[in-house]
Design an enzyme around this catalytic site. Structure first.
Site, mmCIF file in Angstrom:
data_model
loop_
_atom_site.group_PDB
_atom_site.id
_atom_site.type_symbol
_atom_site.label_atom_id
_atom_site.label_comp_id
_atom_site.label_asym_id
_atom_site.label_seq_id
_atom_site.Cartn_x
_atom_site.Cartn_y
_atom_site.Cartn_z
ATOM 1 N N CYS A 44 2.281 -4.011 15.038
ATOM 2 C CA CYS A 44 2.100 -3.795 13.567
ATOM 3 C C CYS A 44 1.616 -4.760 12.754
ATOM 4 O O CYS A 44 2.033 -6.204 12.934
ATOM 5 C CB CYS A 44 3.624 -3.343 13.339
ATOM 6 S SG CYS A 44 3.827 -3.257 11.590
ATOM 7 N N GLU A 86 0.819 -1.175 -0.031
ATOM 8 C CA GLU A 86 0.053 -0.032 -0.049
ATOM 9 C C GLU A 86 0.819 1.328 0.035
ATOM 10 O O GLU A 86 2.017 1.378 0.750
ATOM 11 C CB GLU A 86 -0.826 -0.079 1.295
ATOM 12 C CG GLU A 86 -1.778 -1.259 1.103
ATOM 13 C CD GLU A 86 -3.037 -1.150 2.221
ATOM 14 O OE1 GLU A 86 -4.049 -1.924 2.075
ATOM 15 O OE2 GLU A 86 -2.710 -0.635 3.431
ATOM 16 N N CYS A 143 7.192 -6.796 14.941
ATOM 17 C CA CYS A 143 6.786 -5.828 16.033
ATOM 18 C C CYS A 143 5.634 -6.194 16.528
ATOM 19 O O CYS A 143 4.737 -6.470 15.737
ATOM 20 C CB CYS A 143 6.990 -4.357 15.790
ATOM 21 S SG CYS A 143 8.750 -3.864 15.111
ATOM 22 N N CYS A 171 6.823 -7.737 6.415
ATOM 23 C CA CYS A 171 7.979 -7.430 7.080
ATOM 24 C C CYS A 171 8.548 -8.535 7.991
ATOM 25 O O CYS A 171 7.685 -9.175 8.934
ATOM 26 C CB CYS A 171 7.868 -6.286 8.017
ATOM 27 S SG CYS A 171 9.312 -5.610 8.632
ATOM 28 N N CYS A 200 -1.127 4.828 10.156
ATOM 29 C CA CYS A 200 0.078 4.398 10.509
ATOM 30 C C CYS A 200 -0.111 2.960 11.150
ATOM 31 O O CYS A 200 -0.843 2.612 12.077
ATOM 32 C CB CYS A 200 0.792 4.882 11.671
ATOM 33 S SG CYS A 200 1.964 6.041 11.034
HETATM 34 N N1 SAH Z 1 9.630 -0.564 9.531
HETATM 35 C C1 SAH Z 1 9.798 0.748 9.561
HETATM 36 C C2 SAH Z 1 8.807 1.665 8.716
HETATM 37 C C3 SAH Z 1 7.496 1.365 8.599
HETATM 38 S S1 SAH Z 1 6.391 1.360 10.001
HETATM 39 C C4 SAH Z 1 9.855 1.201 11.181
HETATM 40 O O1 SAH Z 1 9.245 0.354 12.074
HETATM 41 O O2 SAH Z 1 9.908 2.302 11.467
HETATM 42 C C5 SAH Z 1 6.245 3.145 10.309
HETATM 43 C C6 SAH Z 1 5.739 3.772 11.758
HETATM 44 O O3 SAH Z 1 4.425 3.155 12.140
HETATM 45 C C7 SAH Z 1 6.725 3.039 12.724
HETATM 46 O O4 SAH Z 1 7.029 4.000 13.736
HETATM 47 C C8 SAH Z 1 6.038 1.822 13.242
HETATM 48 O O5 SAH Z 1 6.444 1.595 14.616
HETATM 49 C C9 SAH Z 1 4.360 2.543 13.406
HETATM 50 N N2 SAH Z 1 3.307 1.622 13.631
HETATM 51 C C10 SAH Z 1 3.424 0.147 13.206
HETATM 52 N N3 SAH Z 1 2.275 -0.352 13.811
HETATM 53 C C11 SAH Z 1 1.561 0.730 14.263
HETATM 54 C C12 SAH Z 1 0.191 0.738 14.963
HETATM 55 N N4 SAH Z 1 -0.524 -0.277 14.753
HETATM 56 N N5 SAH Z 1 -0.180 1.914 15.049
HETATM 57 C C13 SAH Z 1 0.525 2.986 15.167
HETATM 58 N N6 SAH Z 1 1.809 3.208 14.540
HETATM 59 C C14 SAH Z 1 2.285 2.102 14.241
HETATM 60 FE FE1 SF4 Z 2 8.251 -3.966 10.243
HETATM 61 FE FE2 SF4 Z 2 5.999 -3.113 11.070
HETATM 62 FE FE3 SF4 Z 2 8.287 -3.241 12.747
HETATM 63 FE FE4 SF4 Z 2 8.496 -1.559 11.033
HETATM 64 S S1 SF4 Z 2 6.889 -1.633 12.794
HETATM 65 S S2 SF4 Z 2 9.921 -2.830 11.435
HETATM 66 S S3 SF4 Z 2 7.062 -2.493 9.486
HETATM 67 S S4 SF4 Z 2 6.922 -5.147 11.842
#
Ligand code: SAH
Ligand code: SF4
Length: 360
Positions: free
Chosen positions: A118, A91, A115, A111, A338
């Protein structure tokens, strides 16, 4: 098979032209057509000799990823679901604001870093996106959105905060970044292009040397114990190393601060005590904080911190003179906020299946 020219940065395109027996300056000319004019059709490139246009039409193409679906939010946010083949989709999201238009793009299908909060991480990893698939998101969005009254593309800023960890797809990410920055392509300033990383320390050092752009680091916790749990890559690159890498990055960064992203999870990382611990942790890194209210998705037990908790947390940081903003949740009616970007990924790790078996 035809060569997709969106796969080439300036250097690679010059090489392609040299191999064809053409002068390298043709590459710059072509880049201006592709990116500055947004022109996908060689026949329309009138200042290029007809014979060369004919040759290009036979051997090359300008093809962004195929759009499977477009959604428009009530607040003007727009989301595209892009087909990246073999059952995978990623996306890209456009967020219009008064002073700028920001495109949030993806770097991987899924990914691997998993995390805990996420939705992309929950899908597991399928594959890295190619250069054409990364820069193609910007090419496509520009093509769709067009220009403002001054004749500039409406997209003024790009953030690599979509699906995937850009620094684990390093080479393709850097080639795409170079196209964003190149004066013959999009010519964006380094300050307007942001890479967001969960903290891949060696790649942060490489990026600083090879293509320093604005950096956002996903911190999310004030100590290793909690960060190990929320951002498992912390077990490999713990906070001390990560913060040292941030300080090194600042020696060459286009901005004189790192942006720390901090997702606000109720009862997990949002207490005043944790805010104080955070202030101590980052005391020697020039930084700003961006608090991101957690965006829920199916299959999560986390909850978003209350507005009061977010305010209290922010106050502690502000009192310590750390500029702190709370991210406005945009596009949540179309799951474009996000961490909600899900796309559609064939999970090679079979993470979803494992979880549902575990839950059964
Ligand atoms: N992988 C990279 C970039 C993509 S994620 C990273 O982790 O930085 C982009 C941002 O969205 C990151 O700060 C991530 O922690 C945040 N994010 C992921 N899942 C989320 C959620 N469910 N609610 C709010 N932010 C989230
Ligand atoms: Fe990967 Fe989501 Fe963690 Fe970013 S926040 S590193 S996209 S698992």
């Amino acid at each position: 098979m035809q060569q997709n020219l969106l796969d080439f940065d300036a250097h690679a395109l010059a090489g392609f032209f040299t191999e064809m027996g053409e002068k390298p300056f043709r590459a710059r000319q072509l880049m201006r057509w592709i990116y500055r004019a947004g022109e996908p059709d060689f026949a329309a490139m009138t200042d290029i000799a007809a014979t060369l246009r004919g040759k290009l039409a036979q051997t090359a193409c300008i093809t962004p990823p195929e759009v499977m679906r477009e959604e428009l939010s009530d607040d003007g946010t727009r989301k595209w679901l892009l087909n990246v083949g073999t059952g995978n989709a990623v996306e890209a999201v456009y967020i219009p604001e008064a002073e700028r238009g920001t495109l949030c793009i993806s770097s991987q299908a899924g990914c691997a870093l998993n995390c805990s909060f996420c939705s992309t991480g929950k899908q597991g990893f399928n594959r890295n996106l190619g250069v054409a698939e990364i820069i193609g998101q910007l090419w496509w969005a520009n093509h769709q959105l067009g220009r403002d009254a001054d004749g500039n593309w409406k997209i003024s800023n790009v953030v690599m905060m979509g699906m995937g960890e850009p620094l684990l797809n390093y080479a393709n990410t850097v080639s795409a970044l170079r196209l964003m920055l190149d004066d013959h392509a999009y010519g964006l300033s380094r300050r307007r292009v942001t890479v967001s990383t969960s903290g891949i320390v060696p790649a942060m050092d490489r990026l600083r040397e090879e293509c320093p752009v604005a950096l956002a680091v996903s911190l999310h916790a004030p100590n290793d114990r909690l960060r190990d749990e929320l951002v498992p890559i912390n077990q490999k690159y713990p906070l001390k190393e990560l913060l040292a890498a941030c300080r090194r990055y600042l020696e060459r960064a286009p901005r004189d601060f790192i942006t720390f992203e901090y997702v606000m999870l109720e009862g997990v990382n949002d207490s005043v005590k944790q805010a104080r611990e955070l202030v101590k942790l980052v005391h020697d890194v020039p930084c700003k904080f961006n608090l991101i209210p957690f965006n829920p998705f199916p299959q999560t037990d986390y909850r978003r911190s209350s507005p009061d908790a977010i305010q209290r947390f922010r106050d502690v940081l502000m009192q310590a003179d750390i500029v702190t903003t709370t991210r406005r949740t945009r596009g949540d009616d179309i799951a474009a906020a996000c961490g909600q970007l899900a796309g559609q990924v064939m999970d090679r790790t079979k993470r979803t299946q494992q979880r549902s078996i575990g839950a059964a």
